[in-house]
Design a protein around this motif. Structure first.
Motif: not given
Length: 394
Positions: A141, A273, A283-284, A314, A318, A377
């Motif tokens: 990420g 993402t 957010p994932a 999640y 995250s 999230a």
């Protein structure tokens, strides 16, 4: 009507997260021709549709479907903890980034690609994933907008290997999938930078240039000694969609191989993402929910379920907000339930300040290291925090 959101991945149509009021039949045809089957409309900024389902109802329905589909979590066998693997994973990630940047630079200069450069990267990523996939998955990420294309290739390779392993792939099958993930976007080096990184809506002509990159990458790999069929297939067809709306060959259904179906899921997940010049990454957990909305037309739904089990609802790294008002970063998946991961809380949204980091296992009851639940999230920028700082904090 005012289109608030197009229900489809941004790489398969020329709008790329544009919001706009429909003004002509030609625009409607353009949306339909791109494979978009549903849109969200903003009724405060345009006409309403009395027969449409409200956005909140759609979201609740999708979340119920996901929970039902993922009732059986993935059974991972971890050799080491995330903490033990993270330092090695960082070195693997950095080296892979350098190699991909070099290979793509060669393609831009018209030079050949060597598998001797790619294979050690795939081997190192595979080793890290086999020890504990959460470490590398927690790093993917982290992307710099300027280096997105290079880091995206590293991420897709990592995700393909983790995904393949979760499906029981091993040996040469896993290796070829990883090579395909690492090399899938080589053709983007043939796209002019001003088009590839354009922050606004693409013209039809510009989108046609973008759509050439799978074929261009395939052509580059055809000149690569030792290249196998799977990387060639992934490179040319990772933008194909089950309903035939993809490109470059408009393949549909069984004409799309299982490995390409996996790559399509992985490619879109990582792209939506990540922060790009033309959109803010989501957010994932939100990305997976969106992909589930599109899955019946675009993706293999059974494979998407398997991918969700692989990365978790999640994923590691995250940022989530708990019912208690605390923010936490997910550190590990919980084998008992994908909805109750292990995490480290470090921030209070009530006091808007940092708190002493604390490990929390949401799968446990109150008084036994648990007793809270995830309500959403979150995007780190909203709270001005960096979850990666606390991923391995004491």
């Amino acid at each position: 009507m005012f289109v608030q959101e197009l229900c489809g991945d941004w790489m398969s149509h020329p709008f790329w997260r544009a919001q706009f009021k429909l003004s002509s039949d030609a625009e409607l045809r353009r949306i339909a021709d791109s494979g978009i089957q549903h849109v969200y409309i903003d009724t405060d900024r345009g006409l309403d549709d009395v027969e449409a389902v409200a956005a909140d109802e759609v979201k609740a329905s999708v979340e119920r479907e996901i929970v039902a589909a993922l009732s059986e979590p993935d059974d991972k066998v971890l050799r080491v903890s995330v903490r033990e693997e993270m330092s090695r994973a960082r070195k693997v990630h950095e080296q892979a980034h350098k190699v991909v940047r070099s290979m793509m630079g060669d393609v831009r200069l018209g030079k050949a690609v060597s598998l001797e450069d790619a294979e050690p990267v795939v081997e190192a990523i595979t080793g890290s994933v086999l020890r504990n996939s959460g470490a590398l998955l927690g790093l993917i990420g982290i992307k710099n907008k300027d280096d997105y294309t290079f880091l995206h290739s590293v991420s897709v390779c990592t995700l393909m290997i983790a995904f393949g392993r979760s499906l029981g792939l091993a040996g040469e099958d896993l290796r070829q999938g990883g090579i395909g993930g690492l090399l899938h976007d080589l053709g983007k080096m043939k796209v002019p930078d001003e088009v590839l990184n354009k922050p606004g809506r693409l013209t039809d002509a510009e989108f046609e240039l973008i759509k050439r990159h799978p074929g261009d990458g395939h052509a580059v790999l055809l000149e690569t000694p030792g290249i196998e069929a799977v990387p060639l297939d992934i490179t040319r067809h990772h933008h194909e969609r089950l309903d035939g709306s993809g490109y470059p060959d408009r393949l549909a259904g069984d004409a799309i191989s299982p490995m390409v179906r996996m790559a399509a899921i992985v490619d879109v997940y990582d792209a939506i993402t990540a922060d790009r010049c033309y959109h803010k990454g989501m957010p994932a957990a939100e990305a997976l929910r969106k992909m589930w909305e599109w899955s019946s037309a675009h993706f293999d739904q059974k494979l998407l379920q398997a991918f969700m089990r692989c990365v978790g609802i999640y994923p590691v790294g995250s940022l989530v907000r708990l019912e208690s008002g605390r923010l936490g970063v997910v550190t590990e998946q919980n084998e008992g339930s994908l909805l109750t991961p292990r995490l480290r809380v470090f921030f209070s949204t009530k006091s808007n300040g940092y708190i002493k980091p604390e490990l929390l296992d949401l799968g446990r009851k109150l008084g036994h290291g648990g007793g809270d639940r995830i309500v959403s999230a979150e995007v780190p920028e909203k709270w001005g925090v960096d979850p990666q700082r606390f991923l391995l904090a004491e």
